[in-house]
Design a protein around this motif. Structure first.
Motif, PDB file in Angstrom:
ATOM      1  N   UNK A 192      20.826   0.758  -6.702  1.00 49.98           N
ATOM      2  CA  UNK A 192      19.819  -0.159  -6.151  1.00 49.98           C
ATOM      3  C   UNK A 192      19.232   0.316  -4.827  1.00 49.98           C
ATOM      4  N   UNK A 193      19.472   1.570  -4.459  1.00 46.71           N
ATOM      5  CA  UNK A 193      18.931   2.071  -3.198  1.00 46.71           C
ATOM      6  C   UNK A 193      17.488   2.517  -3.348  1.00 46.71           C
ATOM      7  N   UNK A 194      16.719   2.289  -2.288  1.00 46.53           N
ATOM      8  CA  UNK A 194      15.292   2.574  -2.285  1.00 46.53           C
ATOM      9  C   UNK A 194      14.979   3.894  -1.597  1.00 46.53           C
ATOM     10  N   UNK A 195      13.956   4.576  -2.103  1.00 47.43           N
ATOM     11  CA  UNK A 195      13.408   5.755  -1.456  1.00 47.43           C
ATOM     12  C   UNK A 195      11.909   5.566  -1.298  1.00 47.43           C
ATOM     13  N   UNK A 196      11.387   6.017  -0.184  1.00 43.73           N
ATOM     14  CA  UNK A 196       9.956   5.909   0.114  1.00 43.73           C
ATOM     15  C   UNK A 196       9.291   7.205  -0.317  1.00 43.73           C
ATOM     16  N   UNK A 197       8.299   7.123  -1.209  1.00 40.12           N
ATOM     17  CA  UNK A 197       7.685   8.318  -1.788  1.00 40.12           C
ATOM     18  C   UNK A 197       6.316   8.630  -1.216  1.00 40.12           C
ATOM     19  N   UNK A 198       5.486   7.592  -1.043  1.00 39.54           N
ATOM     20  CA  UNK A 198       4.105   7.850  -0.593  1.00 39.54           C
ATOM     21  C   UNK A 198       3.512   6.614   0.049  1.00 39.54           C
ATOM     22  N   UNK A 199       2.562   6.848   0.953  1.00 33.22           N
ATOM     23  CA  UNK A 199       1.865   5.749   1.616  1.00 33.22           C
ATOM     24  C   UNK A 199       2.553   5.324   2.889  1.00 33.22           C
ATOM     25  N   UNK A 200       1.752   5.116   3.927  1.00 33.54           N
ATOM     26  CA  UNK A 200       2.322   4.701   5.214  1.00 33.54           C
ATOM     27  C   UNK A 200       2.617   3.207   5.248  1.00 33.54           C
ATOM     28  N   UNK A 201       2.002   2.467   4.316  1.00 33.95           N
ATOM     29  CA  UNK A 201       2.086   1.007   4.346  1.00 33.95           C
ATOM     30  C   UNK A 201       0.833   0.386   4.929  1.00 33.95           C
ATOM     31  N   UNK A 202       0.011   1.207   5.562  1.00 29.75           N
ATOM     32  CA  UNK A 202      -1.262   0.736   6.110  1.00 29.75           C
ATOM     33  C   UNK A 202      -2.349   0.902   5.055  1.00 29.75           C
ATOM     34  N   UNK A 239       0.814  -1.216   0.000  1.00 29.36           N
ATOM     35  CA  UNK A 239       0.000   0.000   0.000  1.00 29.36           C
ATOM     36  C   UNK A 239       0.857   1.279   0.000  1.00 29.36           C
ATOM     37  N   UNK A 240       1.865   1.301  -0.858  1.00 32.37           N
ATOM     38  CA  UNK A 240       2.788   2.427  -0.850  1.00 32.37           C
ATOM     39  C   UNK A 240       3.518   2.536  -2.182  1.00 32.37           C
ATOM     40  N   UNK A 241       4.213   3.667  -2.362  1.00 36.07           N
ATOM     41  CA  UNK A 241       4.967   3.952  -3.585  1.00 36.07           C
ATOM     42  C   UNK A 241       6.424   4.191  -3.227  1.00 36.07           C
ATOM     43  N   UNK A 242       7.315   3.594  -4.023  1.00 39.78           N
ATOM     44  CA  UNK A 242       8.751   3.650  -3.780  1.00 39.78           C
ATOM     45  C   UNK A 242       9.495   3.924  -5.083  1.00 39.78           C
ATOM     46  N   UNK A 243      10.755   4.299  -4.952  1.00 42.34           N
ATOM     47  CA  UNK A 243      11.634   4.345  -6.113  1.00 42.34           C
ATOM     48  C   UNK A 243      12.904   3.557  -5.807  1.00 42.34           C
ATOM     49  N   UNK A 244      13.502   3.032  -6.870  1.00 40.86           N
ATOM     50  CA  UNK A 244      14.810   2.378  -6.756  1.00 40.86           C
ATOM     51  C   UNK A 244      15.752   3.022  -7.752  1.00 40.86           C
ATOM     52  N   UNK A 245      16.896   3.472  -7.277  1.00 42.31           N
ATOM     53  CA  UNK A 245      17.936   4.010  -8.145  1.00 42.31           C
ATOM     54  C   UNK A 245      18.558   2.841  -8.905  1.00 42.31           C
ATOM     55  N   UNK A 246      18.458   2.845 -10.220  1.00 42.59           N
ATOM     56  CA  UNK A 246      18.951   1.708 -10.998  1.00 42.59           C
ATOM     57  C   UNK A 246      20.468   1.616 -11.042  1.00 42.59           C
ATOM     58  N   UNK A 247      21.144   2.667 -10.627  1.00 42.42           N
ATOM     59  CA  UNK A 247      22.606   2.630 -10.571  1.00 42.42           C
ATOM     60  C   UNK A 247      23.120   2.077  -9.243  1.00 42.42           C
TER      61      UNK A 247
END
Length: 368
Positions: free
Chosen positions: A256-266, A246-254
């Motif tokens: 592989x690190x993740x960033x949390x963009x939206x959604x609490x996960x609930x 229940x959330x939106x993320x990004x991954x840097x393709x260079x």
């Protein structure tokens, strides 16, 4: 922002015009049907788009020819709508469920629940078939279909080897980058897989099979990622919507690190006009990105389309009224006063039109 889809693809981020997502109250976008009748029964796969049954449309994508492509999950076909004439034709699938036809014309092949479509820079069409656990390709020139990933058998295996010998588990979404890689949301395996289309080799770039939320700042490889459902690539960034997370993320393709963009996960439906990280979603199943900072998310179980304005760090609803308003009403009126019924796919055309696979309404709808 450089597009990671083909520069010839109408739905590439480079060409997305985002007026639809930044209108004033006086210019509230309206909604209309562009394909489907509301009925699901198998019908002839050609004719006026709004008079042809389109059963359970999921993926939508404007191709390099400027026309709208639709995956008809219920009748196992891929369809094309000429946006000028309104004519619909079938470009893959016979309407019969199955797994056959490789090496022949795509229109003579049997498919099993095609979910999402993408095009490469030379116009080859790729789509994922969830229930065949495969990814297939239709050659732009010959229109011949072939399998490029999966064996047809559900499972997990094959990393480091040929993608056609690897197993997938209910794959949903795919995305292409500018380095000839194709990414697969291997949702049943809680992983994101990558195929090097030059070598045919497959590997895992995110997830380890565990059903846990990822953590911001961590490397995605070998770490949990629950339910990666929708993918979109822009530049060196992979955008990810987590169905069960229940959330939106990004991954840097260079890196592989993740960033949390939206959604609490609930699970929930809250947060409009506020910080996207404090908002809640319910089973997001589609995602698209504009070059001016707007992310559009299909909030499926909330019967809504949400927009994340990254520049101003605000989330809003741009179509649908929320979970209590599932239905099919609203054509011809404001999109935020319309009903949706478990929408899935999403795409934005060059004129700013947002196309939605309004699945249980058996229609593709357009917001502008």
């Amino acid at each position: 922002m450089k597009s990671t889809y083909s520069p010839f693809s109408i739905c590439s981020p480079l060409l997305i015009f985002t007026a639809i997502c930044s209108c004033s109250a006086a210019d509230t976008p309206s909604i209309r049907t562009v394909a489907g009748t509301g009925a699901a029964e198998l019908a002839a796969g050609e004719g006026t788009a709004t008079k042809v049954n389109v059963s359970n449309p999921f993926g939508v994508e404007v191709g390099p020819d400027g026309q709208l492509y639709i995956t008809e999950v219920g009748n196992h076909r891929v369809m094309r709508v000429d946006l000028k004439s309104g004519k619909l034709t079938t470009v893959a699938g016979t309407g019969e469920i199955g797994y056959s036809g490789d090496g022949g014309l795509a229109t003579a092949a049997n498919l099993n629940e095609p979910y999402e479509i993408r095009f490469d820079k030379v116009g080859n069409m790729y789509f994922v078939e969830m229930k065949n656990h495969i990814v297939r390709k239709v050659d732009a020139k010959s229109k011949v279909i072939s399998t490029i990933a999966g064996t047809g058998s559900r499972g997990y295996g094959g990393d480091g080897g040929s993608a056609t010998k690897a197993q997938l588990n209910n794959p949903h979404s795919i995305a292409l980058d500018n380095n000839n890689n194709l990414y697969i949301a291997d949702i049943g395996n809680h992983r994101i897989r990558r195929i090097n289309l030059s070598t045919g080799i497959i590997d895992t770039v995110a997830g380890n099979g565990k059903k846990d939320l990822p953590q911001a700042g961590q490397v995605a490889t070998g770490r949990p990622m629950i339910g990666p459902r929708a993918l979109f690539v822009s530049g060196s960034t992979l955008w990810i919507a987590l169905r069960e997370g229940h959330s939106v993320w990004t991954m840097d393709l260079k890196t592989s690190r993740l960033s949390h963009i939206a959604g609490t996960g609930a699970k929930g439906f809250s947060g409009d006009d506020g910080d996207p990280l404090k908002a809640t979603f319910n089973g997001p199943k589609g995602i698209a990105l504009s070059p001016t900072g707007n992310v559009v998310v299909v909030d499926t179980e909330n019967q809504a389309i949400r927009q994340i304005d990254l520049k101003n760090n605000v989330i809003t609803t741009i179509a649908g009224m929320g979970p209590a308003h599932r239905g099919g009403k609203g054509d011809g009126g404001p999109a935020t006063k319309a009903q949706l019924a478990r929408p899935h796919g999403i795409c934005v055309g060059p004129d700013g039109t947002v196309y939605i696979g309004d699945t249980l309404n058996h229609r593709v709808r357009a917001v502008r």
